[in-house]
Design an enzyme around this catalytic site. Structure first.
Site, PDB file in Angstrom:
ATOM      1  N   ASN A 112       0.852  -1.196   0.000  1.00 30.17           N
ATOM      2  CA  ASN A 112       0.000   0.000   0.000  1.00 30.17           C
ATOM      3  C   ASN A 112       0.886   1.243   0.000  1.00 30.17           C
ATOM      4  O   ASN A 112       2.033   1.192   0.442  1.00 30.17           O
ATOM      5  CB  ASN A 112      -0.872  -0.005   1.265  1.00 30.17           C
ATOM      6  CG  ASN A 112      -1.831   1.168   1.323  1.00 30.17           C
ATOM      7  OD1 ASN A 112      -2.428   1.559   0.313  1.00 30.17           O
ATOM      8  ND2 ASN A 112      -1.978   1.757   2.499  1.00 30.17           N
ATOM      9  N   HIS A 114       0.754   5.165   1.492  1.00 30.89           N
ATOM     10  CA  HIS A 114      -0.010   5.956   2.448  1.00 30.89           C
ATOM     11  C   HIS A 114       0.568   7.367   2.501  1.00 30.89           C
ATOM     12  O   HIS A 114       1.792   7.533   2.568  1.00 30.89           O
ATOM     13  CB  HIS A 114       0.049   5.301   3.831  1.00 30.89           C
ATOM     14  CG  HIS A 114      -0.777   6.024   4.848  1.00 30.89           C
ATOM     15  ND1 HIS A 114      -2.152   5.944   4.873  1.00 30.89           N
ATOM     16  CD2 HIS A 114      -0.422   6.867   5.850  1.00 30.89           C
ATOM     17  CE1 HIS A 114      -2.607   6.706   5.848  1.00 30.89           C
ATOM     18  NE2 HIS A 114      -1.587   7.277   6.455  1.00 30.89           N
ATOM     19  N   SER A 141       4.592   6.955   2.498  1.00 33.23           N
ATOM     20  CA  SER A 141       5.247   5.696   2.854  1.00 33.23           C
ATOM     21  C   SER A 141       4.683   4.566   2.000  1.00 33.23           C
ATOM     22  O   SER A 141       3.473   4.524   1.759  1.00 33.23           O
ATOM     23  CB  SER A 141       4.973   5.330   4.318  1.00 33.23           C
ATOM     24  OG  SER A 141       5.285   6.379   5.194  1.00 33.23           O
ATOM     25  N   ASP A 150      -2.613   0.507   8.192  1.00 38.47           N
ATOM     26  CA  ASP A 150      -1.441   1.355   7.893  1.00 38.47           C
ATOM     27  C   ASP A 150      -0.266   1.029   8.822  1.00 38.47           C
ATOM     28  O   ASP A 150       0.556   1.901   9.125  1.00 38.47           O
ATOM     29  CB  ASP A 150      -1.800   2.856   7.986  1.00 38.47           C
ATOM     30  CG  ASP A 150      -2.909   3.238   7.014  1.00 38.47           C
ATOM     31  OD1 ASP A 150      -2.946   2.683   5.906  1.00 38.47           O
ATOM     32  OD2 ASP A 150      -3.737   4.094   7.374  1.00 38.47           O
ATOM     33  N   GLN A 176       1.774  13.865  -3.372  1.00 40.02           N
ATOM     34  CA  GLN A 176       1.424  12.939  -4.461  1.00 40.02           C
ATOM     35  C   GLN A 176       2.524  12.853  -5.506  1.00 40.02           C
ATOM     36  O   GLN A 176       2.797  11.784  -6.048  1.00 40.02           O
ATOM     37  CB  GLN A 176       0.109  13.366  -5.109  1.00 40.02           C
ATOM     38  CG  GLN A 176      -1.077  12.787  -4.358  1.00 40.02           C
ATOM     39  CD  GLN A 176      -2.062  12.082  -5.268  1.00 40.02           C
ATOM     40  OE1 GLN A 176      -2.437  12.615  -6.299  1.00 40.02           O
ATOM     41  NE2 GLN A 176      -2.483  10.898  -4.892  1.00 40.02           N
TER      42      GLN A 176
HETATM   43  C1  GRF Z   1      -2.894   8.584  -2.516  1.00 37.86           C
HETATM   44  O1  GRF Z   1      -2.636   9.807  -1.918  1.00 37.86           O
HETATM   45  C2  GRF Z   1      -2.448   7.461  -1.651  1.00 37.86           C
HETATM   46  O2  GRF Z   1      -1.397   7.798  -0.790  1.00 37.86           O
HETATM   47  C3  GRF Z   1      -3.670   7.141  -0.846  1.00 37.86           C
HETATM   48  O3  GRF Z   1      -4.747   7.387  -1.708  1.00 37.86           O
HETATM   49  C4  GRF Z   1      -4.372   8.336  -2.681  1.00 37.86           C
HETATM   50  C5  GRF Z   1      -4.725   7.787  -4.018  1.00 37.86           C
HETATM   51  O4  GRF Z   1      -4.555   8.718  -5.048  1.00 37.86           O
HETATM   52  N1  GRF Z   1      -3.615   5.787  -0.353  1.00 37.86           N
HETATM   53  P1  GRF Z   1      -4.683   8.251  -6.559  1.00 37.86           P
HETATM   54  O5  GRF Z   1      -6.063   7.651  -6.732  1.00 37.86           O
HETATM   55  O6  GRF Z   1      -3.591   7.283  -6.850  1.00 37.86           O
HETATM   56  O7  GRF Z   1      -4.547   9.518  -7.346  1.00 37.86           O
END
Ligand code: GRF
Length: 228
Positions: A112, A114, A141, A150, A176
């Protein structure tokens, strides 16, 4: 469609799919030597599904609202994954809490991303909470998934500075950007066996155990750690 001989990934999404797009792009650029066998969403209108279709990746929608319990939904997910036999299942903004039986079925094969420097800010609204705390740094992370939300072993994190003028939106956008670099890199490490999970702990190829927060990056480090 059966899994090909390349390292095969299944990606689970619920929304925008920008991390999915980063994986698709990294595969095209050959910095990620994998193929995405299937993208599964619990929402039919997830934008990420369109990204998958545009790249010719099979998609499956399993609407969680059509399932009476978490267990039957998770069982449907496992059934959908089974024909693809993925080497790794990648959660990329998949907004469902997974049951213990699902996690056990994919033990060591489920990761995952996060949006925080774990163990800080588990759960949701991580950027807002970091700003409320006047945190000086924040980040993302990548971790293996265990039953603790998490809470699984962290492969790597990227740390960025929180700027005085940051809003939730600007901070989220900068985090992001880092996610899109970090996720493909971590997956490539798993493929190359630079990182291995043994008895719930992560090790580098030379058997050095990883610290609890995984490898720590700043942006400038990516090129240093890029594929050899
Ligand atoms: C990301 O910020 C990720 O860390 C979290 O959910 C978001 C997903 O964004 N788990 P995307 O759909 O990949 O744009």
């Amino acid at each position: 469609m059966p899994a090909s001989s390349a390292f095969s990934i299944a990606v689970l999404i619920s929304g925008k799919g920008s991390n999915l797009q980063a994986l698709i792009d990294a595969i095209k650029m050959q910095t990620l030597t994998a193929s995405i066998a299937v993208v599964i969403s619990n929402k039919a209108d997830a934008k990420g599904l369109e990204r998958a279709r545009l790249s010719g990746i099979p998609t499956v929608v399993i609407d969680h609202t059509g399932h009476a319990s978490r267990d039957t939904f998770d069982q449907a997910l496992l059934t959908a994954l089974a024909p693809y036999q993925p080497d790794l299942v990648v959660l990329a903004g998949f907004m469902r809490i997974l049951s213990a039986s699902f996690i056990h079925a994919l033990q060591g094969k489920l990761i995952n991303i996060h949006p925080s420097l774990l163990p800080l800010y588990k759960g949701t609204r991580t950027h807002q909470r970091a700003l409320q705390d006047h945190a000086l740094t924040h980040g993302c992370s990548v971790h293996f998934v265990t039953e603790e939300l998490d809470g699984g072993p962290v492969i790597a994190q990227t740390e960025i500075a929180v700027l005085p003028e940051d809003t939730e939106e600007t901070l989220a956008a900068r985090v992001q950007k880092e996610e899109h670099q970090l996720y493909p890199l971590c997956i490539q490490w798993i493929i190359n066996k630079k990182i291995t999970l043994r008895n719930g702990k992560l090790f580098l190829a030379d058997h050095t155990p990883l610290p609890p927060s995984g490898l720590k990056f700043r942006r400038s480090d990516y090129t240093h750690y890029a594929l050899e």
